[in-house]
Design an enzyme around this catalytic site. Structure first.
Site, mmCIF file in Angstrom:
data_model
loop_
_atom_site.group_PDB
_atom_site.id
_atom_site.type_symbol
_atom_site.label_atom_id
_atom_site.label_comp_id
_atom_site.label_asym_id
_atom_site.label_seq_id
_atom_site.Cartn_x
_atom_site.Cartn_y
_atom_site.Cartn_z
ATOM 1 N N ASP A 14 1.809 -1.441 5.797
ATOM 2 C CA ASP A 14 2.980 -1.793 6.616
ATOM 3 C C ASP A 14 2.619 -2.098 8.065
ATOM 4 O O ASP A 14 3.398 -1.843 8.982
ATOM 5 C CB ASP A 14 4.046 -0.676 6.563
ATOM 6 N N LYS A 17 1.032 -7.233 8.137
ATOM 7 C CA LYS A 17 0.079 -8.257 7.664
ATOM 8 C C LYS A 17 0.795 -9.522 7.202
ATOM 9 O O LYS A 17 0.286 -10.613 7.381
ATOM 10 C CB LYS A 17 -0.728 -7.722 6.466
ATOM 11 N N ASN A 39 3.846 -3.351 -5.553
ATOM 12 C CA ASN A 39 4.023 -2.228 -4.614
ATOM 13 C C ASN A 39 4.047 -2.727 -3.166
ATOM 14 O O ASN A 39 4.552 -2.057 -2.275
ATOM 15 C CB ASN A 39 2.917 -1.161 -4.808
ATOM 16 N N GLY A 41 5.103 -5.023 0.105
ATOM 17 C CA GLY A 41 6.318 -5.666 0.597
ATOM 18 C C GLY A 41 5.963 -6.360 1.891
ATOM 19 O O GLY A 41 5.817 -5.717 2.920
ATOM 20 N N HIS A 42 5.742 -7.669 1.815
ATOM 21 C CA HIS A 42 5.333 -8.416 3.007
ATOM 22 C C HIS A 42 6.536 -9.171 3.556
ATOM 23 O O HIS A 42 7.102 -10.020 2.879
ATOM 24 C CB HIS A 42 4.178 -9.361 2.662
ATOM 25 N N GLN A 227 -1.305 -3.235 1.112
ATOM 26 C CA GLN A 227 -1.483 -1.813 1.485
ATOM 27 C C GLN A 227 -2.382 -1.726 2.731
ATOM 28 O O GLN A 227 -2.344 -2.621 3.544
ATOM 29 C CB GLN A 227 -2.032 -0.988 0.313
ATOM 30 N N ARG A 308 10.001 5.484 6.604
ATOM 31 C CA ARG A 308 8.568 5.703 6.818
ATOM 32 C C ARG A 308 8.355 6.882 7.745
ATOM 33 O O ARG A 308 9.154 7.106 8.663
ATOM 34 C CB ARG A 308 7.924 4.452 7.413
ATOM 35 N N LEU A 335 4.305 -4.321 19.235
ATOM 36 C CA LEU A 335 4.139 -3.768 20.587
ATOM 37 C C LEU A 335 5.501 -3.630 21.263
ATOM 38 O O LEU A 335 5.744 -2.701 22.044
ATOM 39 C CB LEU A 335 3.228 -4.695 21.408
HETATM 40 P P1 IMP Z 1 1.367 3.124 -5.539
HETATM 41 O O1 IMP Z 1 0.563 2.034 -4.940
HETATM 42 O O2 IMP Z 1 2.758 2.721 -5.899
HETATM 43 O O3 IMP Z 1 0.651 3.823 -6.663
HETATM 44 O O4 IMP Z 1 1.568 4.270 -4.413
HETATM 45 C C1 IMP Z 1 0.483 5.043 -3.913
HETATM 46 C C2 IMP Z 1 0.660 5.290 -2.419
HETATM 47 O O5 IMP Z 1 0.496 4.065 -1.708
HETATM 48 C C3 IMP Z 1 2.032 5.828 -2.034
HETATM 49 O O6 IMP Z 1 1.886 6.695 -0.935
HETATM 50 C C4 IMP Z 1 2.781 4.596 -1.582
HETATM 51 O O7 IMP Z 1 3.825 4.882 -0.697
HETATM 52 C C5 IMP Z 1 1.657 3.827 -0.905
HETATM 53 N N1 IMP Z 1 1.884 2.381 -0.888
HETATM 54 C C6 IMP Z 1 1.744 1.506 -1.922
HETATM 55 N N2 IMP Z 1 2.008 0.257 -1.524
HETATM 56 C C7 IMP Z 1 2.287 0.315 -0.214
HETATM 57 C C8 IMP Z 1 2.595 -0.681 0.773
HETATM 58 O O8 IMP Z 1 2.646 -1.878 0.512
HETATM 59 N N3 IMP Z 1 2.810 -0.208 2.040
HETATM 60 C C9 IMP Z 1 2.693 1.101 2.350
HETATM 61 N N4 IMP Z 1 2.408 2.056 1.470
HETATM 62 C C10 IMP Z 1 2.199 1.673 0.193
#
Ligand code: IMP
Length: 434
Positions: A14, A17, A39, A41-42, A227, A308, A335
């Protein structure tokens, strides 16, 4: 001579990117996503219009860009089709000229999501806080050699049925053990074959395409990670991590090409720190600083909507991330969120086992570790409309210069708002990629 940039998050994800990829994709030919899945979210905002991308690379808003989804991305076909359709409805062309997906990419199946969900329930207070998108179980099947790949759902029911026969029984035993409803092969075949048919036009050898582009004279290629470094399955805060390799050096191995000769790694860092899900976050602020960052920064997950966790910038952890990624230049996002906060804390070192340490490894976070903070002077002026570095408030410049000197890395881009137009680019990144 082709040039490439790898965009990597150097915190817990987050970092913004998506915005940076979209910005640089305005002058790129290819954007290649190399790991993770739905997983991610851009968020991309252009002229006030927000687009959230989960699997499609953040270059899709440039009609001239070819977006590639590589073989190490785990693809959820139904949500990928939803994404394609909602982009199409918004007037963005997504056809096989704009999007190519590797046929070997592993598919997220209903039993992966159920396992993800059931395991989290079983963990109780020790839950990882996953996104619930089935990412971990799908990667497990990949390395266990029991995965179902896109080519298996796009080649007719017999092939899919055969693949499922090798795995479903074992998965069902586990699901039942965890109190969930098992699945039948028939229900998966009947729902996934139409999805495979719909995606068939997009399937192609993304690695060969990248190889060709990287070998051509003037191509500009972006590698987009998802991620963040501290969520990497090896280099992150294990076991509170995702299940893929999120760092920049993984980009080429996972995309299926050797290291291009003219690549630059851009490390993206938010002006403070956030994390979703469980796990160590030593600079988390549970008081008003954290609450204010969350509210002012809109710090709610783009995929799950979860609030968050927020806190101070963590320089030792960033230095670690610079090392594991081989970051050449860094980008600071959000910023503007710090405007009006007054003086704010930054972690410059840690007290660990009786010593002060400024270089860390995430496994130290399993021990008693105490951040050491330095207070930085804040600023009140809004950053709205600022387009040159010189016009930034003096304390903001001091902050950026201190980050740069602590990371021993030069700053390249400052993002001062959600919109593509809110930012300052200090040099042409493509010219630096050599
Ligand atoms: P998973 O990827 O769904 O298995 O989650 C594993 C960990 O990575 C958890 O703490 C999620 O909140 C975190 N996570 C997965 N994808 C993202 C993302 O795109 N942004 C931030 N955290 C993420």
């Amino acid at each position: 001579m082709s040039r490439s940039l790898t965009i990597v998050g150097i915190q817990w994800g987050d970092e913004g990117k998506g915005k940076i990829t979209d910005l640089l994709a305005q002058s790129a030919h290819v954007v290649a996503r190399y790991q993770g899945g739905a997983n991610a979210g851009h968020t991309v905002v252009v002229d006030g219009k927000k687009t959230v991308l989960h699997q499609i690379p953040s270059g899709i808003l440039n009609p001239e860009v070819l977006c590639l989804i590589g073989p190490s991305v785990v693809v959820d076909p139904a949500t990928l089709i939803d994404e394609i359709e909602s982009l199409t409805l918004a007037g963005i062309k997504v056809d096989s000229k704009h999007l190519m997906v590797h046929p070997g990419a592993n598919v997220v199946l209903p039993y992966h999501k159920r396992l993800d969900e059931r395991r989290e329930l079983a963990r109780g207070a020790k839950k990882i806080g996953t996104t619930g998108r089935g990412i971990g179980p799908t990667y497990e099947d990949l390395v266990a050699r029991t995965g179902v790949r896109l080519q298996d759902i796009a080649s007719g029911p017999d092939r899919l049925r055969n693949r499922l026969k090798d795995v479903i029984e074992e998965r069902n035993v586990l699901i039942s053990h965890l109190g969930g409803e098992p699945f039948t092969i028939d229900e998966i075949v009947s729902s996934y074959i139409p999805l495979g048919d719909r995606l068939a036009e997009f399937l192609g050898d993304t690695g060969a395409r990248l190889y060709e582009m990287c070998g051509s004279d003037s191509a500009r290629v972006l590698f987009e990670s998802a991620q963040g470094t501290l969520l990497d399955v090896v280099h992150g805060t294990y076991p509170f991590v995702t299940s893929s390799f999120t760092t920049a050096p993984a980009a080429f191995a996972l995309s299926g090409i050797g290291t291009p000769s003219n690549n630059m790694v851009l490390g993206v860092v938010k002006a403070y720190t956030t994390r979703v899900g469980s796990g160590p976050f030593p600079t988390e602020d549970l008081g008003t600083f954290g609450d204010d960052l969350r509210n002012k920064g809109g710090e709610f997950g783009a995929t799950t909507g979860r609030p968050r966790r927020c806190g101070a910038l963590d320089l030792p952890t960033l230095r670690y991330a610079i090392r594991v990624n081989g970051v050449d230049r860094f980008v600071v996002t959000k910023l503007d969120v710090l405007s009006g906060f007054g003086d704010f804390p930054v972690c410059t070192g840690y007290r660990w086992k009786g010593n002060v340490v400024t270089d860390i490894h995430p496994s130290m976070f399993d021990d008693d570790i105490e951040p050491i903070y330095e207070i930085f002077e804040g600023w009140n002026d809004s950053l709205d409309g600022i387009t040159t570095y010189e016009d930034l408030p003096r304390p903001a410049k001091i902050y950026l210069e201190r980050i740069s000197s602590e990371l021993r890395t030069e700053l390249l881009i400052i993002s001062t708002g959600f919109d593509r137009s809110n930012g300052i680019i200090l040099a042409n990144p493509w010219q630096l990629a050599k």
